[in-house]
Design an enzyme around this catalytic site. Structure first.
Site, mmCIF file in Angstrom:
data_model
loop_
_atom_site.group_PDB
_atom_site.id
_atom_site.type_symbol
_atom_site.label_atom_id
_atom_site.label_comp_id
_atom_site.label_asym_id
_atom_site.label_seq_id
_atom_site.Cartn_x
_atom_site.Cartn_y
_atom_site.Cartn_z
ATOM 1 N N HIS A 22 7.222 0.929 -11.634
ATOM 2 C CA HIS A 22 8.634 0.563 -11.726
ATOM 3 C C HIS A 22 8.718 -0.681 -12.613
ATOM 4 C CE1 HIS A 22 7.893 -2.691 -8.876
ATOM 5 N NE2 HIS A 22 7.488 -1.842 -7.944
ATOM 6 N N HIS A 25 6.239 -3.670 -12.357
ATOM 7 C CA HIS A 25 4.937 -3.546 -13.029
ATOM 8 C C HIS A 25 5.106 -3.722 -14.539
ATOM 9 C CE1 HIS A 25 4.676 -0.760 -9.441
ATOM 10 N NE2 HIS A 25 3.783 -1.686 -9.154
ATOM 11 N N CYS A 131 -3.808 -5.298 6.051
ATOM 12 C CA CYS A 131 -2.610 -4.609 5.542
ATOM 13 C C CYS A 131 -3.054 -3.654 4.445
ATOM 14 C CB CYS A 131 -1.592 -5.603 4.993
ATOM 15 S SG CYS A 131 -0.260 -4.768 4.091
ATOM 16 N N CYS A 134 -1.247 -4.214 1.016
ATOM 17 C CA CYS A 134 -1.848 -5.281 0.185
ATOM 18 C C CYS A 134 -3.337 -5.039 -0.023
ATOM 19 C CB CYS A 134 -1.727 -6.648 0.855
ATOM 20 S SG CYS A 134 -0.079 -7.253 1.139
ATOM 21 N N CYS A 153 2.979 -7.382 7.981
ATOM 22 C CA CYS A 153 2.789 -8.042 6.691
ATOM 23 C C CYS A 153 4.173 -8.400 6.147
ATOM 24 C CB CYS A 153 2.068 -7.085 5.741
ATOM 25 S SG CYS A 153 2.280 -7.506 4.019
ATOM 26 N N LYS A 309 11.509 -8.296 -2.878
ATOM 27 C CA LYS A 309 10.671 -7.802 -3.964
ATOM 28 C C LYS A 309 10.972 -6.320 -4.207
ATOM 29 C CE LYS A 309 5.782 -7.212 -5.117
ATOM 30 N NZ LYS A 309 4.760 -6.373 -4.533
ATOM 31 N N LYS A 312 8.647 0.441 -4.719
ATOM 32 C CA LYS A 312 8.860 1.877 -4.555
ATOM 33 C C LYS A 312 8.909 2.230 -3.076
ATOM 34 C CE LYS A 312 9.403 4.687 -8.041
ATOM 35 N NZ LYS A 312 8.470 5.432 -8.848
HETATM 36 N N1 MSP Z 1 -4.094 -3.364 -7.744
HETATM 37 C C1 MSP Z 1 -3.641 -4.682 -7.459
HETATM 38 C C2 MSP Z 1 -4.049 -5.642 -8.561
HETATM 39 C C3 MSP Z 1 -5.512 -5.722 -8.820
HETATM 40 S S1 MSP Z 1 -5.863 -6.797 -10.126
HETATM 41 C C4 MSP Z 1 -7.478 -6.970 -10.085
HETATM 42 C C5 MSP Z 1 -2.121 -4.684 -7.339
HETATM 43 N N2 MSP Z 1 -1.503 -3.671 -7.904
HETATM 44 S S2 MSP Z 1 0.087 -3.425 -7.855
HETATM 45 O O1 MSP Z 1 0.296 -2.213 -8.574
HETATM 46 O O2 MSP Z 1 0.533 -3.463 -6.507
HETATM 47 O O3 MSP Z 1 0.755 -4.644 -8.536
HETATM 48 C C6 MSP Z 1 0.400 -5.007 -9.822
HETATM 49 C C7 MSP Z 1 1.294 -6.074 -10.374
HETATM 50 O O4 MSP Z 1 2.656 -5.665 -10.367
HETATM 51 C C8 MSP Z 1 1.233 -7.369 -9.583
HETATM 52 O O5 MSP Z 1 1.127 -8.441 -10.508
HETATM 53 C C9 MSP Z 1 2.541 -7.428 -8.893
HETATM 54 O O6 MSP Z 1 2.962 -8.722 -8.667
HETATM 55 C C10 MSP Z 1 3.428 -6.727 -9.917
HETATM 56 N N3 MSP Z 1 4.636 -6.303 -9.285
HETATM 57 C C11 MSP Z 1 4.832 -5.284 -8.389
HETATM 58 N N4 MSP Z 1 6.113 -5.338 -7.952
HETATM 59 C C12 MSP Z 1 6.754 -6.373 -8.542
HETATM 60 C C13 MSP Z 1 8.062 -6.860 -8.561
HETATM 61 N N5 MSP Z 1 9.010 -6.351 -7.800
HETATM 62 N N6 MSP Z 1 8.341 -7.887 -9.404
HETATM 63 C C14 MSP Z 1 7.424 -8.422 -10.262
HETATM 64 N N7 MSP Z 1 6.192 -7.983 -10.268
HETATM 65 C C15 MSP Z 1 5.799 -7.063 -9.328
HETATM 66 O O7 MSP Z 1 -1.589 -5.600 -6.761
#
Ligand code: MSP
Length: 528
Positions: A22, A25, A131, A134, A153, A309, A312
């Site tokens: 989304h 990311h 969790c 996370c 969490c 935040k 999805k």
């Molecule tokens: N797989 C782990 C990261 C491992 S790095 C060695 C992870 N993945 S994630 O897909 O959940 O998130 C990846 C990135 O997307 C993170 O930096 C997270 O902060 C960012 N975001 C996910 N949702 C977000 C928002 N709503 N707003 C801004 N960034 C967000 O964590």
């Protein structure tokens, strides 16, 4: 710059493939892309890595829920969603790592063996809350109670699970003092300052050893000396930043050379939710292996929906496509870098997107370009005229450009994307004001003023030449078009960030064309 020079190496987090991306990311990736394009356009050697995090319980459970094997699930999500979104947002990554690739898994195993041999990995047992959202072992203080009185969490609003296992531990506790000393000596290594303070207080409260293997499921990298265990997903995932560039390879090999020319990373761009992994666990792993630490971890804020935040799982995720289909990839990139201070939370709204698109891009920049292109067409048959003597008003624009280019460079390199964009936007506003005040359409009425008219139009075109360069890392497609429309390519100027402020680079005589509108007016979506 020669090939052997150390590259500016920037990474995004690797994304979980439990679901499609989304805009939260995409936000992280766009920031990394803007920063790396900036450095690349300044002529630096750059390496920009992104990728996917495919192991662990979260992905396994999603695959199971869909009745497919986790590898099959990951392959499908990567091919159908995670690779395509890079094109949607126009990211120019140099590499894409998947944690299920052999190049990663082999290097992770070698790294683990090294840490076991040097005594940093030992056997132990763990019982405590976890969790899956996370993929994190939680401390009691991290949790909140839900309405039913269960421990939850705070990020995922889901109750945590209790894990009780005998497994392998990384002696994280040994590194608290070293990490504190490192960050005291290098305060720029964690940014922004709020993130630095959070990590420091966490470190000062002491560190516990970290369970780095799991025995109750098998979707992960095998612990090389114990086939009853797979590597904990974060221990596996963090290593991607180094495995992707050849961690542990023979220095004479291709991987070894790549490592020497990229490591340590200059910036790990991460969301604030995953700061501790990056600023505590990851550098401790590197210290244990005697490797240099990344120069900076930058933690950005969250895109919020209804104050929470965007996610999805909470059904608040908006796809990048839905925005890009409306305003294009350039405006998507511009909007998120412009509207939200990097490092702070920000709310996305369609109204704000459309308002900024219309006022700043369509009216502010788009109009300026199409007006001058039309005027050069009308008054000089589409050929850039030779400027005459410059007046104070013209010189003021030239001087402002010099200040703008310097400010934008300082700010963008310092992660102040908003400040960098505002500096250029103020220059655009100043040039628009110049057009209003100089009234070229009035000057054009008297043939005797032809030289003055030429100077005004040349000044506007030169300004656009510089704007195209300064905005190119943010809006690569439309700025490439502007560059060509105002004859910069034909003038033989290099499309780089070097020398932006030097006045007079467009060659009089080149063709100025009125191309397609860069930021066409948009129909307001029904959701507004
Ligand atoms: N797989 C782990 C990261 C491992 S790095 C060695 C992870 N993945 S994630 O897909 O959940 O998130 C990846 C990135 O997307 C993170 O930096 C997270 O902060 C960012 N975001 C996910 N949702 C977000 C928002 N709503 N707003 C801004 N960034 C967000 O964590």
């Amino acid at each position: 710059m020669t090939d052997s020079a150390k590259a500016f190496y920037l990474t995004t987090p690797i994304y979980y493939v439990n679901d499609a991306p989304h805009i939260g990311h995409a936000y992280t990736t766009v920031a990394g892309d803007v920063m790396t394009r900036w450095h690349r356009m300044a002529g630096e050697n750059v390496w920009f890595l992104t990728g996917t995090d495919e192991h662990g319980q979260k992905v396994l459970r999603t695959a199971e829920a869909h009745g497919v094997a986790p590898q099959e699930w990951a392959d499908k999500l990567v091919a159908d969603a995670w690779i395509p979104v890079l094109k949607t947002i126009d990211a120019a990554n140099d590499d894409f790592i998947r944690t299920t690739q052999p190049r990663h898994m082999e290097r992770v195993q070698r790294f683990l063996t090294q840490l076991k041999d040097t005594g940093f990995i030992v056997e132990g047992s763990y019982e405590g809350p976890y969790c899956v959202g996370c993929e994190e072992f939680k401390l009691a203080g991290d949790l909140i109670k839900n309405d039913a009185g269960e421990d939850c969490c705070p990020i995922h609003s889901k109750s945590v699970e209790t894990i009780s296992e005998t497994n392998w531990f990384f002696q994280l506790s040994k590194f608290a003092d070293k990490l504190i000393a490192h960050y005291e000596a290098n305060p720029q290594a964690i940014r922004p300052e709020s993130a630095y303070n959070e990590v420091m207080s966490f470190l000062r409260s002491g560190l516990q050893d970290l369970s780095i293997s799991r025995s109750t499921f098998d979707w992960g990298i095998d612990v090389p000396w114990d086939d009853s265990q797979v590597v904990y997903v974060w221990f596996d995932a963090l290593l991607n930043y180094a495995t992707a560039v050849g961690l542990g390879d023979d220095p004479a090999s291709e991987g070894g050379k790549k490592f020497a020319s990229t490591w340590p990373a200059d910036v790990h761009v991460v969301g604030k939710d995953i700061l501790r992994f990056h600023a505590v666990i990851w550098p401790a792993m590197l210290m244990a292996a005697d490797l240099p630490l990344p120069k900076c971890v930058f933690a950005h804020g969250w895109l919020l929906v209804g104050g929470e935040k965007m996610s999805k799982s909470k059904l608040t995720g908006i796809s990048a496509d839905s925005i890009v289909n409306l305003v294009g990839s350039d405006a998507f990139r511009y909007y998120f870098m412009r509207a939200i201070i990097f490092g702070q939370d920000g709310s996305f709204s369609w109204e704000d997107l459309v308002a900024r698109y219309t006022s700043e891009l369509a009216n502010g920049l788009g109009n300026l370009a199409s007006r001058v292109e039309a005027m050069v067409g009308k008054y000089f048959a589409g050929t850039l005229p030779t400027p005459g003597e410059y007046t104070a008003a013209d010189v003021a624009i030239q001087e402002l450009l010099a200040k703008t280019a310097a400010a934008a460079d300082t700010k963008v390199r310092d992660f102040d994307f908003q400040g960098g964009i505002v500096a250029v936007k103020e220059f655009i506003d100043a040039v628009n004001l110049y057009v209003t005040e100089q009234e070229p359409w009035v000057v054009a009425k008297d043939e005797a003023n032809n030289k003055r008219l030429a100077t005004i139009l040349y000044t506007i075109c030169e300004s656009l030449r510089a704007i195209a360069q300064l905005y190119a890392p943010i809006m690569p497609k439309s700025m490439a078009q502007l560059w060509s429309d105002i004859g910069a390519g034909e003038s033989g100027i290099e499309f780089t960030l070097n020398d932006v402020a030097r006045w007079g680079q467009l060659n009089p005589g080149v063709a100025i064309t009125k191309g397609e509108s860069m930021f066409p007016r948009i129909e307001e979506p029904e959701s507004i």
